[in-house]
Design a protein around this motif. Structure first.
Motif, PDB file in Angstrom:
ATOM      1  N   SER A  17     -69.647 -36.471 -16.472  1.00 56.35           N
ATOM      2  CA  SER A  17     -70.091 -36.174 -15.122  1.00 56.35           C
ATOM      3  C   SER A  17     -71.303 -35.250 -15.192  1.00 56.35           C
ATOM      4  CB  SER A  17     -68.968 -35.497 -14.348  1.00 56.35           C
ATOM      5  OG  SER A  17     -68.717 -34.201 -14.882  1.00 56.35           O
ATOM      6  N   SER A  18     -71.948 -35.033 -14.051  1.00 54.58           N
ATOM      7  CA  SER A  18     -73.093 -34.129 -14.037  1.00 54.58           C
ATOM      8  C   SER A  18     -72.679 -32.711 -14.418  1.00 54.58           C
ATOM      9  CB  SER A  18     -73.761 -34.142 -12.668  1.00 54.58           C
ATOM     10  OG  SER A  18     -72.840 -33.755 -11.649  1.00 54.58           O
ATOM     11  N   HIS A  19     -71.475 -32.293 -14.005  1.00 52.43           N
ATOM     12  CA  HIS A  19     -70.981 -30.960 -14.374  1.00 52.43           C
ATOM     13  C   HIS A  19     -70.770 -30.860 -15.883  1.00 52.43           C
ATOM     14  CE1 HIS A  19     -68.542 -27.368 -14.678  1.00 52.43           C
ATOM     15  NE2 HIS A  19     -67.583 -28.088 -15.234  1.00 52.43           N
ATOM     16  N   HIS A  20     -70.130 -31.869 -16.465  1.00 53.32           N
ATOM     17  CA  HIS A  20     -69.908 -31.866 -17.902  1.00 53.32           C
ATOM     18  C   HIS A  20     -71.236 -31.851 -18.661  1.00 53.32           C
ATOM     19  CE1 HIS A  20     -65.905 -33.423 -16.684  1.00 53.32           C
ATOM     20  NE2 HIS A  20     -65.496 -32.798 -17.763  1.00 53.32           N
ATOM     21  N   ARG A  21     -72.173 -32.680 -18.220  1.00 58.42           N
ATOM     22  CA  ARG A  21     -73.450 -32.757 -18.918  1.00 58.42           C
ATOM     23  C   ARG A  21     -74.193 -31.424 -18.834  1.00 58.42           C
ATOM     24  NH1 ARG A  21     -74.846 -33.612 -22.930  1.00 58.42           N
ATOM     25  NH2 ARG A  21     -73.854 -35.659 -22.811  1.00 58.42           N
ATOM     26  N   ALA A  22     -74.175 -30.785 -17.657  1.00 58.53           N
ATOM     27  CA  ALA A  22     -74.852 -29.498 -17.511  1.00 58.53           C
ATOM     28  C   ALA A  22     -74.212 -28.443 -18.410  1.00 58.53           C
ATOM     29  CB  ALA A  22     -74.814 -29.050 -16.051  1.00 58.53           C
ATOM     30  N   THR A  23     -72.887 -28.450 -18.504  1.00 59.86           N
ATOM     31  CA  THR A  23     -72.195 -27.486 -19.357  1.00 59.86           C
ATOM     32  C   THR A  23     -72.525 -27.741 -20.825  1.00 59.86           C
ATOM     33  OG1 THR A  23     -70.387 -27.309 -17.749  1.00 59.86           O
ATOM     34  CG2 THR A  23     -69.943 -26.542 -19.991  1.00 59.86           C
ATOM     35  N   ALA A  24     -72.486 -29.005 -21.234  1.00 61.85           N
ATOM     36  CA  ALA A  24     -72.808 -29.337 -22.625  1.00 61.85           C
ATOM     37  C   ALA A  24     -74.242 -28.948 -22.962  1.00 61.85           C
ATOM     38  CB  ALA A  24     -72.585 -30.824 -22.871  1.00 61.85           C
ATOM     39  N   ASP A  25     -75.160 -29.235 -22.062  1.00 60.24           N
ATOM     40  CA  ASP A  25     -76.565 -28.895 -22.316  1.00 60.24           C
ATOM     41  C   ASP A  25     -76.753 -27.383 -22.423  1.00 60.24           C
ATOM     42  OD1 ASP A  25     -77.212 -31.567 -22.271  1.00 60.24           O
ATOM     43  OD2 ASP A  25     -78.086 -31.535 -20.250  1.00 60.24           O
ATOM     44  N   ALA A  26     -76.054 -26.629 -21.568  1.00 56.49           N
ATOM     45  CA  ALA A  26     -76.178 -25.168 -21.598  1.00 56.49           C
ATOM     46  C   ALA A  26     -75.682 -24.610 -22.923  1.00 56.49           C
ATOM     47  CB  ALA A  26     -75.408 -24.556 -20.428  1.00 56.49           C
ATOM     48  N   TYR A  27     -74.581 -25.153 -23.436  1.00 57.62           N
ATOM     49  CA  TYR A  27     -74.065 -24.669 -24.713  1.00 57.62           C
ATOM     50  C   TYR A  27     -74.891 -25.174 -25.890  1.00 57.62           C
ATOM     51  CZ  TYR A  27     -70.075 -22.013 -23.121  1.00 57.62           C
ATOM     52  OH  TYR A  27     -69.300 -21.037 -22.562  1.00 57.62           O
ATOM     53  N   ASP A  28     -75.426 -26.386 -25.786  1.00 58.94           N
ATOM     54  CA  ASP A  28     -76.341 -26.852 -26.835  1.00 58.94           C
ATOM     55  C   ASP A  28     -77.506 -25.879 -27.004  1.00 58.94           C
ATOM     56  OD1 ASP A  28     -74.916 -29.147 -27.429  1.00 58.94           O
ATOM     57  OD2 ASP A  28     -76.250 -30.515 -26.342  1.00 58.94           O
ATOM     58  N   ALA A  29     -78.012 -25.380 -25.882  1.00 63.34           N
ATOM     59  CA  ALA A  29     -79.217 -24.555 -25.914  1.00 63.34           C
ATOM     60  C   ALA A  29     -79.002 -23.210 -26.595  1.00 63.34           C
ATOM     61  CB  ALA A  29     -79.738 -24.344 -24.492  1.00 63.34           C
ATOM     62  N   ILE A  30     -77.772 -22.694 -26.557  1.00 65.35           N
ATOM     63  CA  ILE A  30     -77.530 -21.360 -27.138  1.00 65.35           C
ATOM     64  C   ILE A  30     -76.565 -21.438 -28.323  1.00 65.35           C
ATOM     65  CG2 ILE A  30     -78.042 -20.107 -25.020  1.00 65.35           C
ATOM     66  CD1 ILE A  30     -74.435 -20.702 -26.070  1.00 65.35           C
ATOM     67  N   ALA A  31     -76.329 -22.634 -28.841  1.00 69.45           N
ATOM     68  CA  ALA A  31     -75.263 -22.837 -29.814  1.00 69.45           C
ATOM     69  C   ALA A  31     -75.421 -21.992 -31.066  1.00 69.45           C
ATOM     70  CB  ALA A  31     -75.171 -24.320 -30.184  1.00 69.45           C
TER      71      ALA A  31
END
Length: 228
Positions: A17-31
């Motif tokens: 979902s858009s929520h899941h994708r936004a959360t995944a992208d946010a964590y990818d960025a600071i992983a």
């Protein structure tokens, strides 16, 4: 558990979902930064380690079987659970987090997946740890996550939830450093879990220590037996 094969989808991005994708992208960025901070996150927190040890003891007492850390991030808590004698693997939405976990702990299994749509058989797991991984879930969606946890747990299986507690306030959003998160009243979250088919075994509240903003909540629960 050393096998890398899994029933979990190897690339769930098309189903997010858009929520899941936004959360995944946010964590990818600071992983990478997050992984450095998380590596020793349990040091200096004996109560947190005690809750994880109680979970491991409860799982082992029920007999052998696989355990999943859902929302495992870079894998440090998954590795800690393995050190407690559990047959454990990790699942996370963030591809970068999964890559970092596999690099840091090559003898453990880590898979991409969403906590609310696990490609696992009913009753496949002996235990689930959700260690501060439900915190970004919109409150109205939490019952669906708990229902999925119950589905994949065997009857009598054990669930451990770690979360930020709201200290007398209702469910409260806050500006988590990664993306919006929620603090929960421990009674409300326990009530939702009860409705979803879990029985509370115990709870632990820990006051914030230096560098922490909020009280920490922990709920240890078992899945009700089939038909109950």
């Amino acid at each position: 558990m050393t096998e890398r094969s899994s029933k979990l989808s190897p690339n769930p991005s098309s189903d997010l979902s858009s929520h899941h994708r936004a959360t995944a992208d946010a964590y990818d960025a600071i992983a990478v930064v997050y992984a450095d901070l998380a590596r020793n996150a349990l040091d200096g927190f004996p109560l947190d380690r005690a809750v994880l040890a109680a979970f491991a003891d409860t799982v082992r007492a029920a007999g052998p079987g696989p355990v999943a850390e859902l929302g495992c991030g870079p894998g440090s808590t998954t590795a800690h659970l393995r050190g407690l004698g559990l047959d454990v693997f990790g699942v996370d939405l963030s591809p970068v987090m999964i890559d970092l976990a596999r690099e840091a702990y090559p003898d453990l299994r880590f898979e991409l997946g969403s906590m609310d749509g696990l490609d696992l058989a009913d009753g496949a797991l002996r235990g689930i740890v959700s260690w501060y991984s439900l915190i970004h879930t919109p409150p109205e969606d939490v019952p669906a996550y708990l229902a999925e946890f119950r589905r994949v747990l065997a009857p009598g299986g054990t669930l451990l939830l770690g979360f930020f507690e709201s200290e007398g306030e209702p469910v409260t959003p806050f500006d988590h450093k990664v993306t919006t998160a929620y603090r929960w009243p421990i009674d409300d979250l326990a009530g939702l879990a009860g409705t979803a088919g879990f029985t509370e075994v115990g709870r632990m509240l820990r006051e914030p220590q230096v560098g922490e903003r909020f009280r920490r909540g922990h709920l240890l629960m078992t899945r009700t037996q089939a038909g109950s």
